[in-house]
Structures are given as C-alpha cells and as structure tokens.
Design a protein around this motif. Structure first.
Motif, short mmCIF file in Angstrom:
data_model
loop_
_atom_site.label_atom_id
_atom_site.label_comp_id
_atom_site.label_asym_id
_atom_site.label_seq_id
_atom_site.Cartn_x
_atom_site.Cartn_y
_atom_site.Cartn_z
N ASN A 1 0.83 -1.20 0.00
CA ASN A 1 0.00 0.00 0.00
C ASN A 1 0.87 1.26 0.00
O ASN A 1 0.38 2.35 0.15
CB ASN A 1 -0.97 0.00 1.19
N ASP A 2 2.17 1.07 -0.20
CA ASP A 2 3.13 2.17 -0.18
C ASP A 2 3.48 2.57 -1.61
O ASP A 2 4.16 1.84 -2.33
CB ASP A 2 4.38 1.71 0.57
N GLN B 1 -4.96 1.43 -7.68
CA GLN B 1 -4.53 1.23 -6.31
C GLN B 1 -5.78 1.20 -5.44
O GLN B 1 -6.61 2.11 -5.49
CB GLN B 1 -3.61 2.35 -5.84
N HIS B 2 -5.91 0.12 -4.68
CA HIS B 2 -7.04 0.02 -3.74
C HIS B 2 -6.63 -0.95 -2.64
O HIS B 2 -5.93 -1.93 -2.87
CB HIS B 2 -8.32 -0.44 -4.44
N GLY B 3 -7.04 -0.61 -1.43
CA GLY B 3 -6.65 -1.44 -0.28
C GLY B 3 -5.14 -1.52 -0.22
O GLY B 3 -4.44 -0.53 -0.33
N GLY B 4 -4.60 -2.71 -0.07
CA GLY B 4 -3.15 -2.89 0.01
C GLY B 4 -2.56 -3.46 -1.26
O GLY B 4 -1.59 -4.21 -1.20
N VAL B 5 -3.15 -3.12 -2.41
CA VAL B 5 -2.68 -3.70 -3.66
C VAL B 5 -2.68 -2.67 -4.79
O VAL B 5 -3.52 -1.78 -4.83
CB VAL B 5 -3.53 -4.94 -4.04
N GLU C 1 12.10 -7.47 -4.70
CA GLU C 1 12.64 -6.62 -3.62
C GLU C 1 11.79 -6.75 -2.35
O GLU C 1 11.46 -5.76 -1.69
CB GLU C 1 12.77 -5.18 -4.07
N GLY C 2 11.40 -7.98 -2.03
CA GLY C 2 10.67 -8.25 -0.80
C GLY C 2 9.17 -8.01 -0.88
O GLY C 2 8.46 -8.18 0.11
N VAL C 3 8.66 -7.61 -2.05
CA VAL C 3 7.23 -7.35 -2.22
C VAL C 3 6.64 -8.50 -3.03
O VAL C 3 7.19 -8.91 -4.05
CB VAL C 3 7.01 -6.00 -2.94
N THR C 4 5.50 -9.00 -2.58
CA THR C 4 4.83 -10.09 -3.28
C THR C 4 4.15 -9.57 -4.54
O THR C 4 3.42 -8.57 -4.50
CB THR C 4 3.77 -10.76 -2.37
N VAL C 5 4.39 -10.27 -5.65
CA VAL C 5 3.82 -9.93 -6.95
C VAL C 5 3.14 -11.19 -7.47
O VAL C 5 3.69 -12.28 -7.35
CB VAL C 5 4.93 -9.46 -7.92
N ASN C 6 1.95 -11.03 -8.04
CA ASN C 6 1.21 -12.19 -8.53
C ASN C 6 0.73 -11.94 -9.95
O ASN C 6 0.19 -10.89 -10.25
CB ASN C 6 0.01 -12.43 -7.62
#
Length: 90
Positions: free
Chosen positions: A9-10, A73-77, A35-40
């Motif tokens: 969310n950053d 961008q919405h919520g934490g995604v 870089e430590g962030v989950t991507v799907n």
C-alpha cells in the motif's frame, strides 16, 4: 488485458519496483518476490472488471502516458493492467 498484482500500500515502494515488476516474467497464478514485495500474475482480466473498479470511489486510477497501461490502487494492492499487444514478443 493481463493483470499483475503488487501487494503493497506504499506508493513509493511500488514506484521503486514498478519497472522491475514489468521486466519480471510471471505466469498466470504465479507468485514471486520483487525486492521483498509479493507480486502475482493475476492472468487475463476482462475490460469490464477495469471499468467497474474505476467507478469505485476508493480506487485510485493511474495511466502510464507513453504506454496503454492502467494502474489501480485500492486497499493494500496495486493492479497493473497491460493490453495484450504490449506483451507480444517480437
């Protein structure tokens, strides 16, 4: 449209890894760390989903000017929507 979900969310973090996410080959339903962030790889999404999400008041819509890419961008995604023609291998 192909959709790639980035779970943060950053905006600053997203902005820092955006180009790396686009350059990372990711299959449908495949999850990776950038870089430590989950991507799907969320797979193909109908245009109607994008239109419905754009209409919601809690969704931020961004367009990449030099490409036909839309980012929600919405919520934490963050969701990156890439038209199929952008993915063609030459």
């Amino acid at each position: 449209m192909k959709c790639i979900s980035v779970y943060t969310n950053d905006f600053e973090v997203f902005s820092d890894i955006y180009e790396k996410v686009l350059a990372t080959p990711i299959a449908e339903n495949e999850e990776k760390q950038v870089e430590g962030v989950t991507v799907n790889g969320s797979g193909d999404v109908p245009e109607s989903y994008l239109d419905r999400m754009k209409a919601k008041p809690d969704v931020v819509v961004m367009k990449v000017k030099n490409k036909d890419i839309t980012i929600l961008q919405h919520g934490g995604v963050f969701e990156i929507f890439i038209p199929e023609r952008e993915n063609m291998v030459h």
